[in-house]
Design an enzyme around this catalytic site. Structure first.
Site, PDB file in Angstrom:
ATOM      1  N   LYS A  79       0.845  -1.180   0.000  1.00  0.00           N
ATOM      2  CA  LYS A  79       0.000   0.000   0.000  1.00  0.00           C
ATOM      3  C   LYS A  79       0.887   1.238   0.000  1.00  0.00           C
ATOM      4  O   LYS A  79       1.903   1.283   0.720  1.00  0.00           O
ATOM      5  CB  LYS A  79      -0.903  -0.025   1.235  1.00  0.00           C
ATOM      6  CG  LYS A  79      -1.946   1.090   1.278  1.00  0.00           C
ATOM      7  CD  LYS A  79      -2.870   0.913   2.468  1.00  0.00           C
ATOM      8  CE  LYS A  79      -3.938   1.996   2.538  1.00  0.00           C
ATOM      9  NZ  LYS A  79      -4.869   1.803   3.665  1.00  0.00           N
ATOM     10  N   SER A 154      -9.653   1.780   2.916  1.00  0.00           N
ATOM     11  CA  SER A 154      -8.817   2.529   2.013  1.00  0.00           C
ATOM     12  C   SER A 154      -7.781   1.685   1.271  1.00  0.00           C
ATOM     13  O   SER A 154      -7.129   2.166   0.344  1.00  0.00           O
ATOM     14  CB  SER A 154      -8.079   3.627   2.809  1.00  0.00           C
ATOM     15  OG  SER A 154      -7.226   3.054   3.800  1.00  0.00           O
ATOM     16  N   SER A 178      -9.878  -0.652   7.104  1.00  0.00           N
ATOM     17  CA  SER A 178      -9.332  -0.444   5.765  1.00  0.00           C
ATOM     18  C   SER A 178      -8.612  -1.638   5.161  1.00  0.00           C
ATOM     19  O   SER A 178      -8.237  -1.604   3.990  1.00  0.00           O
ATOM     20  CB  SER A 178      -8.394   0.759   5.759  1.00  0.00           C
ATOM     21  OG  SER A 178      -9.120   1.955   5.888  1.00  0.00           O
TER      22      SER A 178
END
Length: 493
Positions: A79, A154, A178
């Site tokens: 990420k 996210s 997330s």
């Protein structure tokens, strides 16, 4: 030609060790798949082709020497809020569009020490603020099972890339769901470890008391391998806890005899639950019982206040953490400001997206003189009550089972202009972060429209092993064929 469709980490490990293919060949195939599919999905912000192939060559040398570990030669995506030396770390924001870190995060160091290959950095909601991966400066991520829908957020890029076979595993961050929410929406496994189990050193902070890095993979066994690699004490992170890390893979079992699973009243049958989702969760609980576990009803009486408490605390911490991005030291700087105040105002207003600015404003207000006690202090008290609820619930059970989301992935753009509905999508996940406990999402089937759903398992602090054991047993007993989402071929599953 290597087929990465459905290829898991542990399966790839067997093939690499047997000499069926090399890490270079596997990495080349992953890079080719990214080229073929990712223009549709938008899961990657940065693809590090040269670096990944060099890492793969080094991994092949280790394999030839018999020095391979579980992740040697395995492509694992990151990420894009996890800093990586010599590679952009953008947080999906204009503010950090050109930022290149001079050092690696601890989790990156651990992956590289384990011999993993890093094909690139994965798209996300800007600064991890969102539940749909639509707030990225680099464009929204699309769900590979249905390109008209969100992948969750996210960590949407991480989940979508794993689901589409664009990496064999990935790391995400979980501040209020997330990791678990996009894992559920994309049909992969995702775990939020206990706060303090995995180092946050080198992770760009959203809310420092809530953020946690965790693994995302095709199955529970792979999730255990990734967690094994990144877990452990780090003296550079003051919130890291010095507790021994067990051998997670050795704890996996199909037998759940002796375990008691708590079913929180506030989660099961909650108002607004999608009927198909509710039915899938009920069936999931039956599968867990078939593995030998008992169930008991428990209560989490303060859960209805979790959303309000979470958004006060998270936004307050975001307001503080993002104050460093001022146009002076690094990050985006406006052109030709008239004075210092103009530099601050324009750099931040132009560098941050709308959702990030909204949360900064909420947090700044909650921390301001006259409102600190009314909002932030009250939210901290609610947080303590929620943590106590979990402690009391775990006094009579080993795990909790619950939904991850109230509904399957919604259409892209459908929640635009309605942040409250977006915030409420996290209603089943945020209390875990407030309490600091571990939780994971495991796939529990598809809706009639072909959208993945997830079952959430919640555990006691630092008891990720029992979570993985239960998830593994469920996965094997359910025997779901999730498959690989391949929008480039028009394949559903």
């Amino acid at each position: 030609m290597i087929s990465t469709k459905g290829l898991s980490i542990h399966e790839a490990r067997r093939h690499l060790d047997a000499g069926d293919f090399t890490s270079v060949a596997l990495t080349r195939q992953i890079l080719d798949e990214i080229t073929r599919k990712d223009s549709l999905i938008n899961s990657y912000i940065t693809v590090a082709e040269a670096g990944a192939l060099a890492q793969a060559e080094a991994a092949d040398e280790k394999i030839r020497k018999g020095e391979a570990g579980p992740l040697t030669g395995i492509p694992v995506g990151l990420k894009d809020l996890i800093v990586t030396q010599g590679m952009p770390t953008t947080c999906a924001s204009r503010m950090l569009e050109n930022f290149v870190s001079p050092y690696d995060a601890t989790v990156v160091e651990k992956l590289l020490q384990a011999g993993a290959v890093i094909p690139g950095k994965l798209n996300m909601d800007e600064f991890a603020m969102g539940s749909s991966s639509e707030t990225s400066f680099f464009g929204p991520v699309k769900n590979p099972w249905d390109l008209s829908r969100i992948p969750g957020g996210s960590s949407g890029g991480s989940a979508a890339a794993v689901a589409a076979g664009l990496c064999l595993g990935a790391l995400g961050s979980d501040t209020g769901g997330s990791i678990r929410q996009p894992a559920a929406h994309c049909g992969v496994v995702g775990m939020k470890p206990t706060y303090g189990r995995v180092s946050r050193y080198g992770v760009v902070a959203f809310a420092s008391s809530l953020d946690q890095i965790g693994p995302m993979a095709r199955n529970v066994e792979d999730c255990a391998l990734l967690l094994q690699a990144i877990a452990g004490y780090d003296s550079r992170d003051s919130t890291s806890v010095n507790i021994p890390v067990p051998d997670y893979s050795a704890l996996l079992s199909r037998d759940l005899s002796g375990l008691t699973i708590g079913l929180p009243v506030e989660y099961h049958g909650a108002e607004g639950m999608d009927p198909e989702m509710a039915e899938a969760i009920r069936e999931g609980v039956q599968v867990v019982k078939a593995c030998g576990a008992k169930t008991v009803e428990v209560r989490l009486p303060h859960m209805p206040y979790a959303v309000a408490a979470y958004y006060v605390i998270a936004s307050s911490e975001a307001s503080t953490n993002l104050a460093r991005f001022d146009g002076i030291r690094y990050g985006y700087r406006t052109q030709n400001p008239s004075d210092l105040l103009d530099l601050y105002e324009k750099s931040r207003s132009e560098g941050f997206g709308e959702e990030v600015k909204r949360r900064i404003l909420i947090g700044t207000y909650a921390l301001s003189s006259g409102y600190y006690d009314a909002y932030y202090n009250q939210a901290l008290k609610v947080r303590a009550l929620i943590a106590r609820d979990f402690t009391e619930a775990f006094s009579c059970c080993d795990l909790l089972a619950a939904p991850v989301t109230p509904a399957p992935a919604f259409p892209l753009g459908s929640a635009a202009g309605d942040p409250l509905s977006m915030y409420l999508a996290d209603i089943f996940t945020i209390s875990v972060n407030l309490a600091g406990i571990p939780a994971m999402s495991v796939p529990c089937g598809f809706t009639r429209a072909g959208l993945p759903m997830g079952l959430q398992l919640l555990g006691k602090p630092f008891d990720e092993g029992t979570l993985l054991r239960a998830g593994y047993a469920y996965e094997k007993e359910a025997a779901l064929n999730i498959g690989v989402a391949d929008p480039a071929d028009g394949m559903k599953r």
